[in-house]
Design a protein around this motif. Structure first.
Motif, PDB file in Angstrom:
ATOM      1  N   LEU A   1       0.840  -1.196   0.000  1.00  0.00           N
ATOM      2  CA  LEU A   1       0.000   0.000   0.000  1.00  0.00           C
ATOM      3  C   LEU A   1       0.876   1.248   0.000  1.00  0.00           C
ATOM      4  CD1 LEU A   1      -2.398  -1.275   2.815  1.00  0.00           C
ATOM      5  CD2 LEU A   1      -2.788  -1.420   0.345  1.00  0.00           C
ATOM      6  N   LEU A   2       0.789   1.997  -1.077  1.00  0.00           N
ATOM      7  CA  LEU A   2       1.603   3.211  -1.230  1.00  0.00           C
ATOM      8  C   LEU A   2       0.696   4.433  -1.205  1.00  0.00           C
ATOM      9  CD1 LEU A   2       4.285   4.680  -1.920  1.00  0.00           C
ATOM     10  CD2 LEU A   2       3.755   4.243  -4.345  1.00  0.00           C
TER      11      LEU A   2
ATOM     12  N   ILE B   1       6.904  -6.664  -7.282  1.00  0.00           N
ATOM     13  CA  ILE B   1       5.598  -6.161  -7.694  1.00  0.00           C
ATOM     14  C   ILE B   1       5.183  -6.798  -9.027  1.00  0.00           C
ATOM     15  CG2 ILE B   1       4.233  -4.123  -8.296  1.00  0.00           C
ATOM     16  CD1 ILE B   1       5.072  -4.264  -5.352  1.00  0.00           C
ATOM     17  N   GLN B   2       3.953  -7.357  -9.058  1.00  0.00           N
ATOM     18  CA  GLN B   2       3.461  -8.020 -10.265  1.00  0.00           C
ATOM     19  C   GLN B   2       2.320  -7.270 -10.945  1.00  0.00           C
ATOM     20  OE1 GLN B   2       3.163 -11.638  -7.674  1.00  0.00           O
ATOM     21  NE2 GLN B   2       3.691 -12.694  -9.566  1.00  0.00           N
ATOM     22  N   ALA B   3       1.711  -6.322 -10.253  1.00  0.00           N
ATOM     23  CA  ALA B   3       0.618  -5.536 -10.826  1.00  0.00           C
ATOM     24  C   ALA B   3       0.523  -4.224 -10.062  1.00  0.00           C
ATOM     25  CB  ALA B   3      -0.708  -6.293 -10.753  1.00  0.00           C
ATOM     26  N   VAL B   4      -0.003  -3.194 -10.731  1.00  0.00           N
ATOM     27  CA  VAL B   4      -0.161  -1.875 -10.117  1.00  0.00           C
ATOM     28  C   VAL B   4      -1.610  -1.431 -10.263  1.00  0.00           C
ATOM     29  CG1 VAL B   4       0.581   0.538 -10.119  1.00  0.00           C
ATOM     30  CG2 VAL B   4       2.230  -1.274 -10.683  1.00  0.00           C
ATOM     31  N   VAL B   5      -2.234  -1.100  -9.135  1.00  0.00           N
ATOM     32  CA  VAL B   5      -3.623  -0.637  -9.107  1.00  0.00           C
ATOM     33  C   VAL B   5      -3.668   0.704  -8.390  1.00  0.00           C
ATOM     34  CG1 VAL B   5      -5.983  -1.154  -8.380  1.00  0.00           C
ATOM     35  CG2 VAL B   5      -4.456  -3.016  -9.050  1.00  0.00           C
ATOM     36  N   SER B   6      -4.477   1.628  -8.897  1.00  0.00           N
ATOM     37  CA  SER B   6      -4.488   2.975  -8.340  1.00  0.00           C
ATOM     38  C   SER B   6      -5.911   3.497  -8.164  1.00  0.00           C
ATOM     39  CB  SER B   6      -3.715   3.922  -9.270  1.00  0.00           C
ATOM     40  OG  SER B   6      -3.855   5.275  -8.881  1.00  0.00           O
ATOM     41  N   SER B   7      -6.057   4.367  -7.187  1.00  0.00           N
ATOM     42  CA  SER B   7      -7.238   5.220  -7.111  1.00  0.00           C
ATOM     43  C   SER B   7      -7.304   6.045  -8.400  1.00  0.00           C
ATOM     44  CB  SER B   7      -7.115   6.153  -5.903  1.00  0.00           C
ATOM     45  OG  SER B   7      -7.849   7.351  -6.076  1.00  0.00           O
TER      46      SER B   7
ATOM     47  N   ARG C   1     -10.587   5.488  -4.047  1.00  0.00           N
ATOM     48  CA  ARG C   1     -10.495   6.945  -3.955  1.00  0.00           C
ATOM     49  C   ARG C   1     -10.645   7.398  -2.498  1.00  0.00           C
ATOM     50  NH1 ARG C   1     -15.777   8.606  -3.333  1.00  0.00           N
ATOM     51  NH2 ARG C   1     -17.338   7.118  -4.072  1.00  0.00           N
ATOM     52  N   GLU C   2     -10.215   8.625  -2.243  1.00  0.00           N
ATOM     53  CA  GLU C   2     -10.258   9.175  -0.887  1.00  0.00           C
ATOM     54  C   GLU C   2     -11.700   9.484  -0.485  1.00  0.00           C
ATOM     55  OE1 GLU C   2      -9.597   9.390   2.121  1.00  0.00           O
ATOM     56  OE2 GLU C   2      -7.643  10.403   2.057  1.00  0.00           O
ATOM     57  N   LEU C   3     -11.914   9.620   0.812  1.00  0.00           N
ATOM     58  CA  LEU C   3     -13.205  10.034   1.353  1.00  0.00           C
ATOM     59  C   LEU C   3     -13.601  11.398   0.790  1.00  0.00           C
ATOM     60  CD1 LEU C   3     -15.260   9.201   3.754  1.00  0.00           C
ATOM     61  CD2 LEU C   3     -14.034  10.937   5.067  1.00  0.00           C
ATOM     62  N   ASP C   4     -14.886  11.615   0.597  1.00  0.00           N
ATOM     63  CA  ASP C   4     -15.391  12.934   0.205  1.00  0.00           C
ATOM     64  C   ASP C   4     -15.524  13.788   1.469  1.00  0.00           C
ATOM     65  OD1 ASP C   4     -16.738  15.138  -0.731  1.00  0.00           O
ATOM     66  OD2 ASP C   4     -18.646  14.091  -1.047  1.00  0.00           O
ATOM     67  N   PHE C   5     -14.737  14.850   1.555  1.00  0.00           N
ATOM     68  CA  PHE C   5     -14.763  15.698   2.749  1.00  0.00           C
ATOM     69  C   PHE C   5     -15.750  16.863   2.647  1.00  0.00           C
ATOM     70  CE2 PHE C   5     -10.473  13.781   3.150  1.00  0.00           C
ATOM     71  CZ  PHE C   5     -10.666  13.166   4.382  1.00  0.00           C
ATOM     72  N   GLY C   6     -16.554  16.906   1.607  1.00  0.00           N
ATOM     73  CA  GLY C   6     -17.614  17.898   1.511  1.00  0.00           C
ATOM     74  C   GLY C   6     -17.111  19.324   1.609  1.00  0.00           C
ATOM     75  N   ASP C   7     -17.740  20.099   2.500  1.00  0.00           N
ATOM     76  CA  ASP C   7     -17.391  21.515   2.660  1.00  0.00           C
ATOM     77  C   ASP C   7     -16.025  21.719   3.312  1.00  0.00           C
ATOM     78  OD1 ASP C   7     -19.870  21.978   1.608  1.00  0.00           O
ATOM     79  OD2 ASP C   7     -20.827  22.543   3.500  1.00  0.00           O
TER      80      ASP C   7
ATOM     81  N   GLY D   1      -2.745 -14.723  -5.004  1.00  0.00           N
ATOM     82  CA  GLY D   1      -1.390 -15.248  -4.952  1.00  0.00           C
ATOM     83  C   GLY D   1      -0.320 -14.315  -5.480  1.00  0.00           C
ATOM     84  N   LYS D   2      -0.674 -13.083  -5.835  1.00  0.00           N
ATOM     85  CA  LYS D   2       0.292 -12.150  -6.416  1.00  0.00           C
ATOM     86  C   LYS D   2       0.612 -11.014  -5.436  1.00  0.00           C
ATOM     87  CE  LYS D   2      -0.988 -13.020 -11.233  1.00  0.00           C
ATOM     88  NZ  LYS D   2      -1.398 -12.425 -12.528  1.00  0.00           N
ATOM     89  N   THR D   3       1.666 -10.276  -5.764  1.00  0.00           N
ATOM     90  CA  THR D   3       2.039  -9.086  -5.003  1.00  0.00           C
ATOM     91  C   THR D   3       1.626  -7.862  -5.810  1.00  0.00           C
ATOM     92  OG1 THR D   3       3.888 -10.188  -3.915  1.00  0.00           O
ATOM     93  CG2 THR D   3       3.936  -7.785  -3.979  1.00  0.00           C
ATOM     94  N   VAL D   4       0.734  -7.067  -5.249  1.00  0.00           N
ATOM     95  CA  VAL D   4       0.110  -5.968  -5.975  1.00  0.00           C
ATOM     96  C   VAL D   4       0.436  -4.645  -5.284  1.00  0.00           C
ATOM     97  CG1 VAL D   4      -2.056  -5.034  -6.880  1.00  0.00           C
ATOM     98  CG2 VAL D   4      -1.789  -7.511  -6.578  1.00  0.00           C
ATOM     99  N   LEU D   5       0.904  -3.684  -6.063  1.00  0.00           N
ATOM    100  CA  LEU D   5       1.076  -2.332  -5.537  1.00  0.00           C
ATOM    101  C   LEU D   5      -0.255  -1.608  -5.628  1.00  0.00           C
ATOM    102  CD1 LEU D   5       2.962  -0.083  -4.485  1.00  0.00           C
ATOM    103  CD2 LEU D   5       3.272   0.618  -6.868  1.00  0.00           C
ATOM    104  N   VAL D   6      -0.765  -1.177  -4.483  1.00  0.00           N
ATOM    105  CA  VAL D   6      -2.043  -0.471  -4.405  1.00  0.00           C
ATOM    106  C   VAL D   6      -1.756   0.969  -4.008  1.00  0.00           C
ATOM    107  CG1 VAL D   6      -4.295  -0.364  -3.272  1.00  0.00           C
ATOM    108  CG2 VAL D   6      -3.267  -2.590  -3.790  1.00  0.00           C
ATOM    109  N   VAL D   7      -1.960   1.903  -4.928  1.00  0.00           N
ATOM    110  CA  VAL D   7      -1.661   3.314  -4.677  1.00  0.00           C
ATOM    111  C   VAL D   7      -2.962   4.024  -4.317  1.00  0.00           C
ATOM    112  CG1 VAL D   7      -0.572   5.399  -5.557  1.00  0.00           C
ATOM    113  CG2 VAL D   7       0.191   3.160  -6.379  1.00  0.00           C
ATOM    114  N   SER D   8      -3.019   4.559  -3.114  1.00  0.00           N
ATOM    115  CA  SER D   8      -4.279   5.148  -2.657  1.00  0.00           C
ATOM    116  C   SER D   8      -3.993   6.334  -1.730  1.00  0.00           C
ATOM    117  CB  SER D   8      -5.132   4.071  -1.966  1.00  0.00           C
ATOM    118  OG  SER D   8      -6.433   4.549  -1.688  1.00  0.00           O
ATOM    119  N   HIS D   9      -4.919   6.600  -0.830  1.00  0.00           N
ATOM    120  CA  HIS D   9      -4.908   7.795   0.006  1.00  0.00           C
ATOM    121  C   HIS D   9      -4.894   7.401   1.479  1.00  0.00           C
ATOM    122  CE1 HIS D   9      -6.368   9.987  -3.646  1.00  0.00           C
ATOM    123  NE2 HIS D   9      -6.946   8.822  -3.863  1.00  0.00           N
ATOM    124  N   VAL D  10      -4.827   8.408   2.341  1.00  0.00           N
ATOM    125  CA  VAL D  10      -4.745   8.158   3.780  1.00  0.00           C
ATOM    126  C   VAL D  10      -5.912   7.301   4.276  1.00  0.00           C
ATOM    127  CG1 VAL D  10      -4.869   9.238   6.048  1.00  0.00           C
ATOM    128  CG2 VAL D  10      -3.366  10.203   4.313  1.00  0.00           C
TER     129      VAL D  10
END
Length: 380
Positions: free
Chosen positions: A181-182, A226-232, A259-265, A320-329
């Motif tokens: 998780l990046l 790393i065998q695959a890359v997935v992103s927000s 994707r990140e949470l919607d923080f509205g106003d 069974g794979k190693t996946v890079l997941v690029v996301s948010h806090v």
């Protein structure tokens, strides 16, 4: 939506296909994972698919009895039922069509989502289906037993033996699926600690953020796992993911649920500015996972549901794979929390630096192991 969140796990079986058949279903509280309802029945001579559909219907009805406004995530190991009820596969068999139609009438479609899970993660529903078939063989109908404690739905209790150090799995547990998780690199808003969610300006990486993404790419290239890359789908995560993927010679696949949470106003504001302008809403948000930022459509509870669905989709796709997941806090903290079985308020006790790395391994028996948390050594 206003209601509770449930997870329905359903299964059905036939000894002979067709043959003596039965179904089982459990309803879990979506926040705690505790089983709050069970259903099972011997249905006579039928096929596996008929029994699976009847289990689905029983599970949905049990959830409706608890809260007709609930959001329900159905999890089944029947690829056929999940794909047909999701609308991706046509329902051609005449025995299936009326059952699918009945299932769709139990709750409004907008309240129900469908996720495929491995058979190993559907043990309670499978157990109930077999109990129902055993009862039918004895000339009886299934009766519920005394309630027993259930493990959290998202990840059962840890395996008895601690996994070895590193990202490799113990041989007796098989090859795990590893999510590295990046968090994305810095944007102009990051150093000022401004709320930056999915409803704001969607900022790009800053010059420092691009440098951080490049350093992460170098680190992953050196590790070579790393065998695959997935992103927000958001710009800052895609830019970070693309920097790594280009270095590794891989493509980037986007996943909306990351994707990140919607923080509205609150978008673009600092914590102090939110405290000044929306003190009551902020206090509620800090005290309850069900509270939403001012003007937002999402709480941490709904975020957990969204991230959980995305997680299960990725586990099925990259088993069974190693996946890079690029996301948010917030999504990364949620994945960590679910892996640990920690309560929702643990989200406020985690620190995730820009471009930091966490790692979670998921095993075939449903267990999960947190292997790394907020690592920034590649940036030093």
């Amino acid at each position: 939506m206003g209601g509770r969140r449930f997870i329905v796990e359903a299964d059905g079986g036939s000894r002979g296909n067709p043959g003596p058949a039965g179904y089982g279903a459990v309803v879990r509280d979506g926040d705690t994972g505790q089983i709050v309802a069970e259903a099972a029945e011997f249905i006579g001579h039928a096929t596996n698919n008929v029994a699976e559909y009847k289990g689905l219907i029983a599970g949905l009805k049990a959830a409706r009895e608890l809260d007709p406004a609930a959001a329900v995530d159905v999890r089944m190991d029947s690829k056929l039922v999940v794909e047909q009820m999701s609308g991706r596969w046509k329902i051609k068999h005449p025995d299936m069509q009326p059952l699918a139609a009945e299932a769709r009438t139990v709750l409004p479609r907008a309240q129900v989502s469908y996720t495929w899970i491995p058979r190993e993660r559907n043990k309670d529903a499978d157990r109930l289906a077999n109990e129902a078939m055993d009862a039918g063989k004895a000339g009886k109908q299934w009766e519920p037993k005394a309630p027993r404690p259930a493990a959290p739905v998202d990840e059962p209790l840890p395996a008895p033996a601690a996994p070895k150090a590193g990202w490799a799995a113990p041989a007796d547990l098989g090859t795990p699926t590893t999510f590295v998780l990046l968090r994305h690199g810095e944007t102009p808003l990051t150093p000022e600690k401004r709320f930056s969610g999915s409803g704001g300006s969607d900022p790009e990486l800053s010059e420092k953020g691009r440098w951080q993404a490049a350093r992460a790419a170098e680190a992953f290239a050196a590790r070579g796992s790393i065998q695959a890359v997935v992103s927000s789908p958001m710009r800052r995560t895609r830019q970070t993911a693309e920097a790594v993927a280009q270095r590794l010679g891989l493509d980037v696949r986007t996943e909306e649920g990351l994707r990140e949470l919607d923080f509205g106003d609150w978008e673009g504001l600092t914590f102090a500015e939110v405290q000044d302008r929306h003190p009551e809403d902020l206090a509620a948000w800090l005290s309850s996972a069900k509270a939403k930022p001012t003007g937002s459509t999402e709480s941490f509870t709904t975020l957990t549901h969204r991230v959980g669905v995305a997680r299960d989709k990725l586990l099925a796709r990259y088993s069974g794979k190693t996946v890079l997941v690029v996301s948010h806090v917030s999504p990364i903290k949620t994945l960590v929390r679910l892996a640990l079985g920690a309560p929702p308020d643990s989200l406020y006790r985690m620190e995730l630096s820009a471009a930091s790395i966490c790692a979670v391994q998921y095993y075939a028996d449903g267990n999960a192991s947190l292997r790394l948390m907020n690592d920034t050594s590649h940036l030093r």
